[in-house]
Design a protein around this motif. Structure first.
Motif, PDB file in Angstrom:
ATOM      1  N   LEU A 142     -97.528  55.111-106.189  1.00 34.72           N
ATOM      2  CA  LEU A 142     -96.365  55.644-105.696  1.00 34.72           C
ATOM      3  C   LEU A 142     -95.326  54.607-105.282  1.00 34.72           C
ATOM      4  O   LEU A 142     -95.573  53.832-104.596  1.00 34.72           O
ATOM      5  N   TYR A 143     -94.029  54.749-105.785  1.00 35.24           N
ATOM      6  CA  TYR A 143     -92.994  53.886-105.286  1.00 35.24           C
ATOM      7  C   TYR A 143     -92.058  54.376-104.315  1.00 35.24           C
ATOM      8  O   TYR A 143     -91.781  55.647-104.637  1.00 35.24           O
ATOM      9  N   VAL A 144     -91.535  53.815-103.323  1.00 35.81           N
ATOM     10  CA  VAL A 144     -90.918  54.344-102.366  1.00 35.81           C
ATOM     11  C   VAL A 144     -89.690  53.636-102.107  1.00 35.81           C
ATOM     12  O   VAL A 144     -89.740  52.447-101.948  1.00 35.81           O
ATOM     13  N   ALA A 145     -88.519  54.219-102.165  1.00 28.94           N
ATOM     14  CA  ALA A 145     -87.237  53.760-101.672  1.00 28.94           C
ATOM     15  C   ALA A 145     -87.175  53.954-100.309  1.00 28.94           C
ATOM     16  O   ALA A 145     -86.769  55.032 -99.533  1.00 28.94           O
ATOM     17  N   ASP A 146     -87.677  52.863 -99.425  1.00 30.21           N
ATOM     18  CA  ASP A 146     -87.648  52.926 -97.854  1.00 30.21           C
ATOM     19  C   ASP A 146     -86.328  52.814 -97.215  1.00 30.21           C
ATOM     20  O   ASP A 146     -85.886  51.690 -97.135  1.00 30.21           O
ATOM     21  N   THR A 147     -85.496  53.805 -97.306  1.00 30.89           N
ATOM     22  CA  THR A 147     -83.980  53.598 -97.161  1.00 30.89           C
ATOM     23  C   THR A 147     -83.435  52.946 -96.169  1.00 30.89           C
ATOM     24  O   THR A 147     -83.007  51.946 -96.220  1.00 30.89           O
ATOM     25  N   GLN A 148     -83.933  53.054 -94.769  1.00 30.70           N
ATOM     26  CA  GLN A 148     -83.436  52.503 -93.618  1.00 30.70           C
ATOM     27  C   GLN A 148     -84.188  51.254 -93.369  1.00 30.70           C
ATOM     28  O   GLN A 148     -83.703  50.368 -92.591  1.00 30.70           O
ATOM     29  N   ASN A 149     -85.312  51.030 -94.064  1.00 33.35           N
ATOM     30  CA  ASN A 149     -85.736  49.627 -94.151  1.00 33.35           C
ATOM     31  C   ASN A 149     -85.200  48.771 -95.296  1.00 33.35           C
ATOM     32  O   ASN A 149     -85.474  47.585 -95.115  1.00 33.35           O
ATOM     33  N   ASN A 150     -84.366  49.269 -96.003  1.00 33.41           N
ATOM     34  CA  ASN A 150     -83.622  48.481 -96.926  1.00 33.41           C
ATOM     35  C   ASN A 150     -84.630  47.573 -97.832  1.00 33.41           C
ATOM     36  O   ASN A 150     -84.492  46.505 -98.109  1.00 33.41           O
ATOM     37  N   ALA A 151     -85.766  48.538 -98.269  1.00 31.49           N
ATOM     38  CA  ALA A 151     -86.869  47.882 -98.941  1.00 31.49           C
ATOM     39  C   ALA A 151     -87.364  48.817-100.036  1.00 31.49           C
ATOM     40  O   ALA A 151     -87.248  50.097 -99.879  1.00 31.49           O
ATOM     41  N   ILE A 152     -88.120  48.236-100.884  1.00 30.16           N
ATOM     42  CA  ILE A 152     -88.853  48.902-101.906  1.00 30.16           C
ATOM     43  C   ILE A 152     -90.287  49.014-101.635  1.00 30.16           C
ATOM     44  O   ILE A 152     -90.912  47.731-101.741  1.00 30.16           O
ATOM     45  N   ARG A 153     -90.910  49.900-101.397  1.00 36.99           N
ATOM     46  CA  ARG A 153     -92.383  49.995-101.043  1.00 36.99           C
ATOM     47  C   ARG A 153     -93.190  50.470-102.226  1.00 36.99           C
ATOM     48  O   ARG A 153     -92.823  51.329-103.166  1.00 36.99           O
ATOM     49  N   LYS A 154     -94.602  50.089-102.127  1.00 32.85           N
ATOM     50  CA  LYS A 154     -95.377  50.545-103.115  1.00 32.85           C
ATOM     51  C   LYS A 154     -96.788  51.318-102.082  1.00 32.85           C
ATOM     52  O   LYS A 154     -97.087  50.638-101.364  1.00 32.85           O
ATOM     53  N   VAL A 155     -97.300  52.341-102.655  1.00 29.95           N
ATOM     54  CA  VAL A 155     -98.601  52.873-102.400  1.00 29.95           C
ATOM     55  C   VAL A 155     -99.460  52.883-103.230  1.00 29.95           C
ATOM     56  O   VAL A 155     -99.163  53.786-104.118  1.00 29.95           O
ATOM     57  N   ALA A 156    -100.470  52.019-103.204  1.00 30.62           N
ATOM     58  CA  ALA A 156    -101.508  52.025-104.459  1.00 30.62           C
ATOM     59  C   ALA A 156    -102.533  53.102-104.320  1.00 30.62           C
ATOM     60  O   ALA A 156    -102.728  53.616-103.358  1.00 30.62           O
ATOM     61  N   GLY A 166     -87.223  43.208-101.092  1.00 30.51           N
ATOM     62  CA  GLY A 166     -86.584  43.935-100.034  1.00 30.51           C
ATOM     63  C   GLY A 166     -87.085  43.257 -98.504  1.00 30.51           C
ATOM     64  O   GLY A 166     -88.544  42.966 -98.780  1.00 30.51           O
ATOM     65  N   ASN A 167     -86.408  42.997 -97.989  1.00 30.01           N
ATOM     66  CA  ASN A 167     -87.060  42.359 -96.373  1.00 30.01           C
ATOM     67  C   ASN A 167     -86.292  42.934 -95.538  1.00 30.01           C
ATOM     68  O   ASN A 167     -86.988  42.494 -93.948  1.00 30.01           O
ATOM     69  N   GLY A 168     -86.045  43.963 -95.394  1.00 32.74           N
ATOM     70  CA  GLY A 168     -85.775  44.805 -93.990  1.00 32.74           C
ATOM     71  C   GLY A 168     -84.347  44.802 -93.568  1.00 32.74           C
ATOM     72  O   GLY A 168     -83.576  45.261 -92.759  1.00 32.74           O
ATOM     73  N   ARG A 169     -83.597  43.557 -94.096  1.00 25.55           N
ATOM     74  CA  ARG A 169     -82.194  43.158 -93.929  1.00 25.55           C
ATOM     75  C   ARG A 169     -81.029  43.827 -94.853  1.00 25.55           C
ATOM     76  O   ARG A 169     -81.568  43.974 -96.119  1.00 25.55           O
ATOM     77  N   ILE A 170     -80.114  44.234 -94.333  1.00 31.52           N
ATOM     78  CA  ILE A 170     -79.146  44.930 -95.357  1.00 31.52           C
ATOM     79  C   ILE A 170     -78.457  43.645 -96.047  1.00 31.52           C
ATOM     80  O   ILE A 170     -78.205  42.480 -95.612  1.00 31.52           O
ATOM     81  N   GLY A 171     -78.280  43.755 -97.402  1.00 31.32           N
ATOM     82  CA  GLY A 171     -77.834  42.640 -98.270  1.00 31.32           C
ATOM     83  C   GLY A 171     -77.735  43.302 -99.627  1.00 31.32           C
ATOM     84  O   GLY A 171     -78.103  44.482-100.111  1.00 31.32           O
ATOM     85  N   ALA A 180     -84.830  39.649-102.238  1.00 36.29           N
ATOM     86  CA  ALA A 180     -84.176  40.414-102.952  1.00 36.29           C
ATOM     87  C   ALA A 180     -83.834  41.290-101.602  1.00 36.29           C
ATOM     88  O   ALA A 180     -84.522  41.434-100.752  1.00 36.29           O
ATOM     89  N   SER A 181     -82.496  41.867-101.635  1.00 33.95           N
ATOM     90  CA  SER A 181     -81.869  42.519-100.326  1.00 33.95           C
ATOM     91  C   SER A 181     -81.352  43.926-100.899  1.00 33.95           C
ATOM     92  O   SER A 181     -80.629  43.699-101.919  1.00 33.95           O
ATOM     93  N   PHE A 182     -81.395  44.899-100.172  1.00 32.99           N
ATOM     94  CA  PHE A 182     -80.653  46.129-100.563  1.00 32.99           C
ATOM     95  C   PHE A 182     -79.791  46.773 -99.422  1.00 32.99           C
ATOM     96  O   PHE A 182     -80.023  46.100 -98.285  1.00 32.99           O
ATOM     97  N   TYR A 183     -79.123  47.728 -99.636  1.00 33.13           N
ATOM     98  CA  TYR A 183     -78.367  48.396 -98.605  1.00 33.13           C
ATOM     99  C   TYR A 183     -78.528  49.818 -98.578  1.00 33.13           C
ATOM    100  O   TYR A 183     -77.754  50.703 -99.586  1.00 33.13           O
ATOM    101  N   HIS A 184     -79.484  50.287 -98.037  1.00 27.84           N
ATOM    102  CA  HIS A 184     -79.863  51.789 -97.897  1.00 27.84           C
ATOM    103  C   HIS A 184     -80.229  52.421 -99.457  1.00 27.84           C
ATOM    104  O   HIS A 184     -79.490  53.393 -99.961  1.00 27.84           O
ATOM    105  N   PRO A 185     -81.112  51.839-100.177  1.00 34.06           N
ATOM    106  CA  PRO A 185     -81.562  52.336-101.402  1.00 34.06           C
ATOM    107  C   PRO A 185     -82.077  53.761-101.280  1.00 34.06           C
ATOM    108  O   PRO A 185     -82.651  54.271-100.349  1.00 34.06           O
TER     109      PRO A 185
END
Length: 534
Positions: A142-156, A166-171, A180-185
């Motif tokens: 399961l792939y998760v756009a973890d919005t407020q964490n500005n990260a893309i997560r995986k649940v195996a 992503g690393n939790g920081r806005i960018g 890589a960095s994201f802004y509210h994916p």
């Protein structure tokens, strides 16, 4: 924060049937259309009691806090991004459980509400922050756009949660993994080969994460600037079709891959549905035509977003208001959660129709396509049987939208048949027509709808009672009277009268059914009248 998600809050029907082209195809059977040309749908609550809390268990008693993204798991279950509870829930249609994230959050804000955080590890202890997009991989990940964490997560499938990018920081940096960095994916989609696409919402771009975890940006970041508040300039999204590398979006959210691995994008801030063809490298607009008040530009001066609206019809003329989640059905039609119109829309063969809900009217009501109500619908997922699931965010519920099906075993002859819900009424005398109106023996239909039948005035008055409600019809009189619990009577004219025939009292089906609050549809080619509870 400027994102549409912040907008979320903490006539008589004639007996006629319009035969025409398929509006919404589910499975192998064409849908039945109502008199307005809509496919006949049934909206129900799949899970959630509407309370703003966190509770697993029986679907009807389970609780959510602003559920958002949805995905169908590899086992057919429904996975739910429970954004206000900062975790992933699972609905297997017998039970709601916690799929990833702690069953009870230990991180609470001063008001006692759960707080999100970024933590990998076992699914039972991993932490998320307002998950805004879900996509089920073909290997069960399961792939998760973890919005407020500005990260893309995986649940195996094993239950291990890791951070893909992503690393939790806005960018807006490209790179490998946490570089890589994201802004509210928001939205997320994954191909069979494991390529992940992300709607990087507040960067106004579409990102790609390849099989090696390398994130790249596919389109140009807009350069439009508006005065969001007096004296405060803000970077805003923009709109441009054409070459992918030069195209512009405005807070894209929902993503859906077609069978050619091309990408539909819910371009929320532009009130449009866009399409990325990776073979040609072009971006086009599939549906949506909102313009600024001047009628030429797409934005009003200093407007963050294009003006929303509501209009069905030709896709290039249709109007949306903050479209969010999208999903493709088995026929290639696109279901859209039109969040600020509070309706579910459908795009197919160049036309936009409304599947369910009342435009611009929010609320909570199950029922049929034209009377059901939603409150800021967001996520959309479609099961293998083409049942549509909607995250009804403002109602803290998961709703289902499914095609109305006739009961099996209906005889195919020229006799008039009456169906109430999923049951065919077996009359002891055949229904017939009089002056082009369907007349039915009153007792069986009334009793099926829960009414007690009695007679007065020497049999000239047919009285139907249920609880504190009474309906009266009259032999040789073109009227029908309805008396409520307070004794208030309402009289309506009819164009045919009730009559006796062979010791049976016949009443006009349409007038009677509408007085009982039923929706009536007439399938002329099959001589079937359908009554449904609104």
């Amino acid at each position: 924060m400027r994102i549409f998600r912040t907008l979320l809050p903490t006539s008589a029907i004639l007996l006629s049937f319009i035969c025409g082209s398929t509006v919404y195809a589910a499975g192998s059977a064409a849908p039945l259309l109502n008199s307005n040309g809509q496919s006949m749908q049934q909206v129900a609550t799949a899970a959630g009691d509407g309370l703003f809390r966190d509770k697993d268990g029986n679907p009807a008693a389970a609780s959510f806090r602003m559920p958002g993204p949805l995905a169908i798991g590899s086992d057919g279950s429904l996975l739910i991004g429970d954004s206000g509870n900062h975790k992933i829930r699972k609905l297997n249609f017998k039970q709601v459980s916690t799929y990833a994230g702690p069953e009870r959050s230990m991180l609470l804000d001063p008001s006692g509400l759960p707080q999100g955080a970024l933590l990998d590890g076992k699914s039972s202890s991993a932490l998320f922050h307002s998950p805004g997009g879900l996509a089920a991989g073909f290997d069960g990940t399961l792939y998760v756009a973890d919005t407020q964490n500005n990260a893309i997560r995986k649940v195996a499938p094993s239950g291990q949660v890791t951070t893909l990018a992503g690393n939790g920081r806005i960018g807006s940096e490209d790179g490998t993994g946490t570089a890589a960095s994201f802004y509210h994916p928001g939205g997320i989609a994954v191909t069979k080969t494991g390529i992940v696409y992300v709607a990087d919402t507040l960067n106004h771009v579409i990102r790609k994460i390849d099989e090696n975890g390398v994130t790249t940006t596919l389109n140009s970041a807009p350069v439009r600037v508006v005065e969001a508040f007096p004296g405060l300039a803000a970077r805003a999204g923009d709109y441009k079709d054409g070459k992918l590398s030069e195209a512009w979006f405005n807070e894209p959210t929902g993503l859906a891959l077609d069978n050619q691995n091309n990408l539909y994008v819910s371009d929320t801030g532009n009130q449009r549905i866009r399409y990325i063809n990776f073979t040609t490298g072009q971006v086009t607009t599939v549906a949506g035509a909102g313009k600024a008040s001047g009628g030429t530009a797409i934005y009003d001066k200093n407007a963050l977003y294009a003006a929303g609206g509501y209009k069905d019809g030709k896709a290039s003329d249709a109007l949306f208001d903050a479209p969010k989640g999208i999903a493709l059905d088995s026929s290639g039609g696109l279901v859209v959660a039109d969040s600020l119109n509070h309706v579910i829309r459908y795009i197919h063969h160049g036309a936009v129709t409304t599947l369910a809900g009342l435009a611009t009217e929010s609320g909570m009501r199950d029922g049929i396509e034209s009377t059901a109500l939603f409150n800021h619908p967001d996520g959309v997922a479609i099961a293998a049987d083409d049942t549509i699931y909607i995250a009804d965010t403002g109602n803290n519920r998961i709703r289902s939208v499914s095609l109305y099906r006739l009961p099996s075993g209906l005889t195919k002859d020229n006799s008039i048949k009456v169906v109430v819900g999923q049951d065919q009424i077996k009359f002891d005398a055949k229904p017939e027509t009089s002056r082009s109106r369907i007349m039915v023996p009153v007792r069986q239909i009334a009793e099926r709808l829960g009414y007690k039948v009695s007679y007065a005035d020497g049999g000239n008055t047919i009285r139907l009672t249920k609880a504190d409600e009474t309906i009266e019809l009259y032999l040789n009189m073109k009227k029908i009277k309805r008396i409520d619990g307070n004794g208030l009577a309402t009289v309506k004219a009819t164009d045919v009268t009730a009559y006796n025939k062979n010791n049976r009292t016949y009443v006009p089906l349409r007038f009677f059914a509408e007085e009982t609050g039923s929706d009536v549809q007439w399938i002329k080619k099959d001589q079937i009248a359908i009554l449904r509870n609104k």
